[in-house]
Design an enzyme around this catalytic site. Sequence first.
Site, PDB file in Angstrom:
ATOM      1  N   HIS A   1     -61.244   7.881  16.853  1.00  0.00           N
ATOM      2  CA  HIS A   1     -61.047   9.237  15.833  1.00  0.00           C
ATOM      3  C   HIS A   1     -61.411  10.632  16.206  1.00  0.00           C
ATOM      4  CE1 HIS A   1     -61.603   5.329  13.324  1.00  0.00           C
ATOM      5  NE2 HIS A   1     -62.944   5.772  13.017  1.00  0.00           N
TER       6      HIS A   1
ATOM      7  N   CYS B   1     -69.169   4.899  13.187  1.00  0.00           N
ATOM      8  CA  CYS B   1     -68.171   4.994  14.796  1.00  0.00           C
ATOM      9  C   CYS B   1     -68.126   6.849  14.057  1.00  0.00           C
ATOM     10  CB  CYS B   1     -67.150   4.835  13.936  1.00  0.00           C
ATOM     11  SG  CYS B   1     -66.001   4.245  13.217  1.00  0.00           S
TER      12      CYS B   1
END
Length: 342
Positions: free
Chosen positions: A244, A132
């Site tokens: 994130h 990710c």
Amino acid sequence: MGYRVAVVGATGNVGREMLNILAERQFPLDEIAAVASPRSTGDIIDFGDSGQELKVKNLEHFDFSGWDIALFAAGSDVSKVHAPRAAQAGCTVIDNSSLYRMDPDVPLIVPEVNAEAIVGYTKKNIIANPNCSTAQLVVALKPLHDAARIKRVVVATYQSVSGAGKQGMDELFEQSRNIFVGDANEPVKFTKQIAFNVIPHIDTFLDDGSTKEEWKMVVETKKILDPSIKLTATCVRVPVFVGHSEAVNIEFENEISADEARSILREAPGVMVVDKRENGGYVTPIECVGEYATYVSRIREDSTVENGLSLWVVSDNLRKGAALNAVQIAELLGRKHLQKAA
């Protein structure tokens, strides 16, 4: 004519997001199957907001013959057993685990960055989805690399607890509540308290002192973008549920200004620039939840190196970092290779 698509690990965070995105993007489907472990067999889950409900099928007994694409979101142990089984049955696997990412016979794909590499999928009938934190990074780096050639990248990540699955999200919620009411607060999923704290440790430690998450960012960026790029990462878990963030410092071979970078990124596929030098003129993780784009803010020149820039990069890790990228790979696969849909 559409595709028959199976989502493996359909009851987890990423699996559910894959179903949501397939429905949102109106992926051309003849049939969709939700597949998971035996303990979830028979459960009913929604196919996004389509109004369709899916009865979860048992992975142990699922026959992949006649299915076109399987999106795997169930972890490396499951992929190790069932991805080759699906691939051998003629179903192309797009795997979200780390198992096949560095396999030279498996393409590691971010469609905005290296779509052409997908041609190698026929060797094993498997395509890997990157980590990710890597996915959003390379989306931002690619157009800048094309313009001025990147020599070195230093990145510090601020990774949400959803990257550790439902257990990670539950632990942040429970710890936060316990702190407010004065209850005991022992970490279970994470190595230290995550509520109101940050933990500079994701995945296992390696012999050189880095963590496996940091190693993944290095080797995956090289495989996806350019093996000559030098990259060092510090990966940190933060008390954010989804999204994130990355503080990225880049050194280039050729001159590039902040204004040039801003213009290039504004035209780049998958990138949204929000960069006003004023209060709130940047994107934070809470604002990117549910969005497709990788957001870039705080673009500025670094005067400590000859050709340097610093950026702030934010993305929904369950989407671009996992489920969205997998669906985009499936779209690319259908468009360029399977070509069944009208």
